[in-house]
Design an enzyme around this catalytic site. Structure first.
Site, PDB file in Angstrom:
ATOM      1  CG  HIS A  40      -1.407  -1.202   1.574  1.00 28.22           C
ATOM      2  ND1 HIS A  40      -2.794  -1.459   1.115  1.00 28.22           N
ATOM      3  CD2 HIS A  40      -1.508  -2.224   2.693  1.00 28.22           C
ATOM      4  CE1 HIS A  40      -3.389  -2.648   1.534  1.00 28.22           C
ATOM      5  NE2 HIS A  40      -2.194  -2.989   2.423  1.00 28.22           N
ATOM      6  CE1 TYR A  56      -5.161   2.633   8.005  1.00 27.53           C
ATOM      7  CE2 TYR A  56      -6.998   1.104   7.807  1.00 27.53           C
ATOM      8  CZ  TYR A  56      -5.949   1.710   7.400  1.00 27.53           C
ATOM      9  OH  TYR A  56      -5.579   1.601   6.006  1.00 27.53           O
ATOM     10  NE  ARG A 131      -8.213  -4.753   0.065  1.00 30.43           N
ATOM     11  CZ  ARG A 131      -7.235  -4.366   1.192  1.00 30.43           C
ATOM     12  NH1 ARG A 131      -7.230  -3.120   1.262  1.00 30.43           N
ATOM     13  NH2 ARG A 131      -6.893  -5.512   1.798  1.00 30.43           N
ATOM     14  CG  ASP A 264      -0.253  -5.935   4.571  1.00 27.11           C
ATOM     15  OD1 ASP A 264      -1.133  -5.523   3.782  1.00 27.11           O
ATOM     16  OD2 ASP A 264      -0.436  -6.308   5.844  1.00 27.11           O
ATOM     17  CG  ASN A 269      -5.273  -1.272  10.999  1.00 28.44           C
ATOM     18  OD1 ASN A 269      -5.390  -0.068  11.596  1.00 28.44           O
ATOM     19  ND2 ASN A 269      -5.894  -1.312   9.854  1.00 28.44           N
TER      20      ASN A 269
HETATM   21  O1  LIG Z   1      -5.884  -6.065   8.238  1.00 27.57           O
HETATM   22  C1  LIG Z   1      -5.836  -5.089   7.989  1.00 27.57           C
HETATM   23  O2  LIG Z   1      -5.779  -3.942   8.914  1.00 27.57           O
HETATM   24  C2  LIG Z   1      -5.621  -4.493   6.679  1.00 27.57           C
HETATM   25  C3  LIG Z   1      -6.023  -3.117   6.373  1.00 27.57           C
HETATM   26  C4  LIG Z   1      -6.018  -2.938   4.998  1.00 27.57           C
HETATM   27  C5  LIG Z   1      -6.605  -1.541   4.531  1.00 27.57           C
HETATM   28  O3  LIG Z   1      -6.905  -0.695   5.442  1.00 27.57           O
HETATM   29  O4  LIG Z   1      -6.544  -1.590   3.325  1.00 27.57           O
HETATM   30  O5  LIG Z   1      -5.422  -3.598   4.010  1.00 27.57           O
HETATM   31  C6  LIG Z   1      -4.950  -4.674   4.254  1.00 27.57           C
HETATM   32  O6  LIG Z   1      -4.451  -5.639   3.597  1.00 27.57           O
HETATM   33  C7  LIG Z   1      -5.021  -5.386   5.926  1.00 27.57           C
END
Ligand SMILES: O=C(O)c1cc(C(=O)O)oc(=O)c1
Length: 309
Positions: A40, A56, A131, A264, A269
């Site tokens: 990300h 968050y 997504r 990831d 979080n």
């Molecule tokens: O488990 C998570 O908190 C999380 C959050 C996000 C998101 O906020 O997009 O993406 C992920 O792949 C995992």
């Protein structure tokens, strides 16, 4: 500014763990052309504000920082997935894709009223999927008729749908997921509870879902999120997260042509530790145990899904 600061008018969520600065060089040499297929970008908030509806507020994690990590770890390319803290505002994602020189593809979040022109613009930037998120602590649930409308709009572009859900919710969502006509990619193996038996009912349902639906792929990522007993990818640990290994290895061995892997980064979080991304790469040979499996997981599969054109 230190990497953990959040800029603009944003203050990180209490207890937020920043991404690991100065990851080690992995011992495992990634195959040439390897793709980090789940990562990300966050903001930076001063330039790309976090969405009002977010659950968050992260620390900033820019495209430059992501690409520096890519180069350090030995990846060739990234698939950047829209994070929920940016809602359906894909500007930070698109900016990162445009700066990547074709070395990143994206997965966006869109609303049902997205126009064909907006989709075409996302496609030109490198987006190849949308997504859908069903994790309750991250998003408010979107009704399935909205999602079906989105699928109808993105299918002609050859895009796929990435789904994120927790294992306990698969029974309720099974029929909806099975009806999605495009390719479908499940984030983080559908978040199994790894304290349960790998041969137990819960994981059997996930394996059945993949067996019955040959259009379904999965990311065998996020051991740091799923692990309960560790050990953690810190302090030189070469065999981290052994409690997750049987689950991921099972999936890689049964579906070698439908698995992807990603760091990831920047690991939103996480509550109890932040992994050293170099050691996270060293986790890969525990779950893809031969060069052939590693080549499919890290190179051939993501290229087929994201760089077919
Ligand atoms: O488990 C998570 O908190 C999380 C959050 C996000 C998101 O906020 O997009 O993406 C992920 O792949 C995992």
């Amino acid at each position: 500014m230190a990497h953990g600061d959040t800029s603009g008018d944003f203050e990180k969520s209490p207890g937020w763990l920043d991404w690991y600065d100065g990851p080690t060089m992995p011992t495992f040499a990634l195959p040439a052309g390897a793709v980090d297929a789940h990562c990300h970008v966050f903001g930076p908030g001063a330039e790309f504000p976090y969405a009002p509806e977010r659950k968050y507020t992260p620390c900033d994690a820019s495209a430059e920082q992501l690409f520096a990590l890519r180069d350090h770890l030995g990846f060739d390319r990234n698939v950047i997935v829209q994070a929920t803290c940016h809602g359906a505002d894909n500007r930070a994602l698109v900016d990162a894709l445009r700066r990547s020189d074709g070395r990143a593809r994206g997965v966006a979040t869109v609303r049902r009223d997205i126009t064909d022109e907006q989709l075409a613009e996302l496609h030109a930037a490198g987006v190849r999927g949308v997504r859908f998120n069903f994790v309750k602590r991250l998003v408010d649930r979107v009704p399935t008729d909205s999602l079906e409308e989105i699928v109808a709009k993105i299918a002609p572009l050859g895009w796929h749908v990435v789904i994120y859900f927790e294992a306990e919710d698969l029974p309720e969502l099974y029929d909806f997921f099975s009806g999605i006509p495009t390719d479908v990619v499940v984030d983080h193996m559908g978040r199994p509870d790894v304290t349960k038996d790998v041969d137990g009912e819960e994981f059997a349902l996930f394996l059945r879902f993949m067996r019955e639906n040959p259009n379904v792929w999965t990311k065998v990522s996020c051991p740091e999120r799923l692990s309960v007993t560790g050990p953690r990818a810190l302090d030189g640990e070469q065999h981290a997260y052994t409690d997750v290994v049987p689950f991921a290895r099972r999936v890689v061995e049964e579906f070698p042509d439908r698995v992807l892997w990603g760091t990831d980064w920047p690991h939103p979080n996480l509550k109890d530790h932040m992994p050293d991304d170099g050691l996270l790469v060293d986790y890969i040979p525990q779950i893809a145990t031969t060069p052939e499996l590693q080549q499919k997981l890290l190179v051939d599969n993501p290229r087929r899904l994201y760089w077919a054109d």
